[in-house]
Motif scaffolding. Structure first.
Motif, PDB file in Angstrom:
ATOM      1  N   ARG A 167     149.153  10.840 126.452  1.00 32.55           N
ATOM      2  CA  ARG A 167     150.551  10.773 126.757  1.00 32.55           C
ATOM      3  C   ARG A 167     151.599  10.265 125.727  1.00 32.55           C
ATOM      4  O   ARG A 167     152.396  10.823 125.506  1.00 32.55           O
ATOM      5  CB  ARG A 167     150.807  10.307 128.120  1.00 32.55           C
ATOM      6  CG  ARG A 167     150.121  11.256 129.355  1.00 32.55           C
ATOM      7  CD  ARG A 167     150.249  10.629 130.619  1.00 32.55           C
ATOM      8  NE  ARG A 167     151.541  10.353 131.140  1.00 32.55           N
ATOM      9  CZ  ARG A 167     151.836   9.361 131.835  1.00 32.55           C
ATOM     10  NH1 ARG A 167     151.000   8.469 132.419  1.00 32.55           N
ATOM     11  NH2 ARG A 167     153.170   9.249 132.051  1.00 32.55           N
ATOM     12  N   LEU A 168     151.069   9.124 125.418  1.00 30.36           N
ATOM     13  CA  LEU A 168     152.165   8.500 124.595  1.00 30.36           C
ATOM     14  C   LEU A 168     152.201   9.260 123.138  1.00 30.36           C
ATOM     15  O   LEU A 168     153.205   9.327 122.442  1.00 30.36           O
ATOM     16  CB  LEU A 168     151.535   6.797 124.215  1.00 30.36           C
ATOM     17  CG  LEU A 168     152.320   6.196 123.480  1.00 30.36           C
ATOM     18  CD1 LEU A 168     153.879   6.110 123.932  1.00 30.36           C
ATOM     19  CD2 LEU A 168     151.928   4.609 123.434  1.00 30.36           C
ATOM     20  N   LYS A 169     151.037   9.836 122.501  1.00 33.63           N
ATOM     21  CA  LYS A 169     150.923  10.352 121.310  1.00 33.63           C
ATOM     22  C   LYS A 169     151.763  11.673 121.492  1.00 33.63           C
ATOM     23  O   LYS A 169     152.592  12.132 120.459  1.00 33.63           O
ATOM     24  CB  LYS A 169     149.359  10.578 121.003  1.00 33.63           C
ATOM     25  CG  LYS A 169     148.790   9.502 120.409  1.00 33.63           C
ATOM     26  CD  LYS A 169     147.200   9.775 120.115  1.00 33.63           C
ATOM     27  CE  LYS A 169     146.963  10.943 119.402  1.00 33.63           C
ATOM     28  NZ  LYS A 169     145.491  10.813 119.290  1.00 33.63           N
ATOM     29  N   ASN A 170     151.739  12.288 122.536  1.00 32.66           N
ATOM     30  CA  ASN A 170     152.540  13.518 122.745  1.00 32.66           C
ATOM     31  C   ASN A 170     153.821  13.308 122.849  1.00 32.66           C
ATOM     32  O   ASN A 170     154.776  13.907 122.439  1.00 32.66           O
ATOM     33  CB  ASN A 170     151.980  13.941 123.909  1.00 32.66           C
ATOM     34  CG  ASN A 170     150.827  14.968 123.994  1.00 32.66           C
ATOM     35  OD1 ASN A 170     150.174  15.350 122.556  1.00 32.66           O
ATOM     36  ND2 ASN A 170     150.110  15.468 125.222  1.00 32.66           N
ATOM     37  N   LEU A 171     154.349  12.088 123.485  1.00 32.86           N
ATOM     38  CA  LEU A 171     155.673  11.628 123.411  1.00 32.86           C
ATOM     39  C   LEU A 171     156.264  11.216 122.281  1.00 32.86           C
ATOM     40  O   LEU A 171     157.396  11.689 121.777  1.00 32.86           O
ATOM     41  CB  LEU A 171     155.649  10.651 124.384  1.00 32.86           C
ATOM     42  CG  LEU A 171     157.162   9.857 124.768  1.00 32.86           C
ATOM     43  CD1 LEU A 171     158.080  10.837 125.603  1.00 32.86           C
ATOM     44  CD2 LEU A 171     156.960   8.534 125.383  1.00 32.86           C
ATOM     45  N   LEU A 172     155.278  10.549 121.574  1.00 39.14           N
ATOM     46  CA  LEU A 172     155.873  10.326 120.085  1.00 39.14           C
ATOM     47  C   LEU A 172     156.010  11.482 119.098  1.00 39.14           C
ATOM     48  O   LEU A 172     156.974  11.683 118.364  1.00 39.14           O
ATOM     49  CB  LEU A 172     155.032   9.375 119.481  1.00 39.14           C
ATOM     50  CG  LEU A 172     154.936   7.678 120.280  1.00 39.14           C
ATOM     51  CD1 LEU A 172     153.840   7.057 119.458  1.00 39.14           C
ATOM     52  CD2 LEU A 172     156.243   7.147 120.161  1.00 39.14           C
ATOM     53  N   ALA A 173     155.005  12.353 119.167  1.00 38.38           N
ATOM     54  CA  ALA A 173     154.979  13.345 118.551  1.00 38.38           C
ATOM     55  C   ALA A 173     156.457  14.300 118.818  1.00 38.38           C
ATOM     56  O   ALA A 173     157.252  15.008 117.872  1.00 38.38           O
ATOM     57  CB  ALA A 173     153.943  14.349 118.570  1.00 38.38           C
ATOM     58  N   ASP A 174     156.638  14.458 120.052  1.00 31.95           N
ATOM     59  CA  ASP A 174     157.856  15.366 120.442  1.00 31.95           C
ATOM     60  C   ASP A 174     159.229  14.570 120.018  1.00 31.95           C
ATOM     61  O   ASP A 174     160.014  15.388 119.720  1.00 31.95           O
ATOM     62  CB  ASP A 174     157.865  15.612 122.183  1.00 31.95           C
ATOM     63  CG  ASP A 174     156.981  16.351 122.578  1.00 31.95           C
ATOM     64  OD1 ASP A 174     156.135  17.140 121.921  1.00 31.95           O
ATOM     65  OD2 ASP A 174     156.514  16.522 123.935  1.00 31.95           O
ATOM     66  N   THR A 175     159.121  13.362 120.314  1.00 28.42           N
ATOM     67  CA  THR A 175     160.533  12.528 119.785  1.00 28.42           C
ATOM     68  C   THR A 175     160.623  12.807 118.388  1.00 28.42           C
ATOM     69  O   THR A 175     161.582  12.773 117.861  1.00 28.42           O
ATOM     70  CB  THR A 175     160.322  11.176 120.222  1.00 28.42           C
ATOM     71  OG1 THR A 175     159.927  11.112 121.707  1.00 28.42           O
ATOM     72  CG2 THR A 175     161.485  10.375 120.065  1.00 28.42           C
ATOM     73  N   LEU A 176     159.477  12.735 117.566  1.00 26.38           N
ATOM     74  CA  LEU A 176     159.749  12.523 116.120  1.00 26.38           C
ATOM     75  C   LEU A 176     160.247  14.246 115.761  1.00 26.38           C
ATOM     76  O   LEU A 176     160.992  14.451 114.917  1.00 26.38           O
ATOM     77  CB  LEU A 176     158.253  12.121 115.325  1.00 26.38           C
ATOM     78  CG  LEU A 176     158.174  10.996 115.425  1.00 26.38           C
ATOM     79  CD1 LEU A 176     156.716  10.448 114.932  1.00 26.38           C
ATOM     80  CD2 LEU A 176     159.403   9.988 114.878  1.00 26.38           C
ATOM     81  N   SER A 177     159.457  15.064 116.359  1.00 24.70           N
ATOM     82  CA  SER A 177     159.967  16.689 115.940  1.00 24.70           C
ATOM     83  C   SER A 177     161.173  16.916 116.481  1.00 24.70           C
ATOM     84  O   SER A 177     161.981  17.488 115.717  1.00 24.70           O
ATOM     85  CB  SER A 177     159.004  17.504 116.667  1.00 24.70           C
ATOM     86  OG  SER A 177     159.298  17.621 117.984  1.00 24.70           O
ATOM     87  N   HIS A 178     161.884  16.516 117.503  1.00 23.52           N
ATOM     88  CA  HIS A 178     163.278  16.480 117.958  1.00 23.52           C
ATOM     89  C   HIS A 178     164.301  15.680 116.853  1.00 23.52           C
ATOM     90  O   HIS A 178     165.110  16.388 116.695  1.00 23.52           O
ATOM     91  CB  HIS A 178     163.529  16.010 119.368  1.00 23.52           C
ATOM     92  CG  HIS A 178     163.023  16.962 120.440  1.00 23.52           C
ATOM     93  ND1 HIS A 178     162.233  18.046 120.000  1.00 23.52           N
ATOM     94  CD2 HIS A 178     162.778  16.680 121.811  1.00 23.52           C
ATOM     95  CE1 HIS A 178     161.924  18.613 121.355  1.00 23.52           C
ATOM     96  NE2 HIS A 178     162.122  17.786 122.356  1.00 23.52           N
TER      97      HIS A 178
END
Length: 183
Positions: A167-178
């Motif tokens: 969950r944290l990796k997905n959250l960080l990836a989404d945040t970085l892509s945005h």
């Protein structure tokens, strides 16, 4: 010595020797862990000292219930979590769990820093905003501990650890892509 006795059996290390060995092997990891829990450099140094003091005390009763690596991380994280909770009682901050984090910390605008350094600072700032339990899992993951080792340190099941990390990796990836889309 009687014939056939095992001469390779080593005496257990003294408390001081066990501590020195662990401090030498895991000292840099303890430094990184303290910086992960404490943003203020002076307080992070104090936290490192507190961890080392408690680690030395802990070797008086360490009986090999787990690996030395797990023991060191368990002691270090317990001291760090207590440090954070004490600081929160003195000065409450808005810490959030994995469900509550929506963005990474703002980029540092120092032109001299490279993109990698900026990213590391933003990620660390985000980790600082996590609740202690989520922060602990993330910092152990960043130290390359396995899910089983993280579970041994935190008391979580390997499945719960894997879920939090995912969950944290997905959250960080989404945040970085945005964040990348807005630049």
């Amino acid at each position: 010595m009687a014939r056939g006795e095992n001469t390779l059996h080593k005496a257990p290390l003294s408390q001081d020797d066990a501590y020195r060995s662990a401090a030498e092997e895991y000292g840099r990891a303890i430094d990184r862990l303290a910086r992960g829990y404490e943003a203020d450099a002076d307080l992070a140094r104090d936290l490192v000292q507190d961890i080392h003091a408690e680690l030395w005390r802990s070797f008086a009763y360490f009986e090999g219930q787990c690996s030395v690596k797990s023991w060191v991380y368990r002691i270090a994280h317990n001291v760090a979590v207590t440090h954070v909770q004490t600081a929160l009682r003195r000065k409450p901050e808005a810490l959030v769990g994995l469900d509550g984090i929506t963005e990474l910390a703002a980029r540092d605008d120092l032109a001299a820093q490279t993109e990698a350094v900026q990213l590391r600072h933003r990620l660390l700032a985000t980790v600082h905003r996590l609740k202690p339990a989520d922060r602990q899992v993330m910092l152990l993951y960043l130290e390359d501990l396995t899910g089983a080792e993280i579970g041994e340190v935190t008391g979580l099941s390997a499945g719960a650890v894997a879920t939090r990390i995912h969950r944290l990796k997905n959250l960080l990836a989404d945040t970085l892509s945005h964040e990348g889309d807005s630049q």
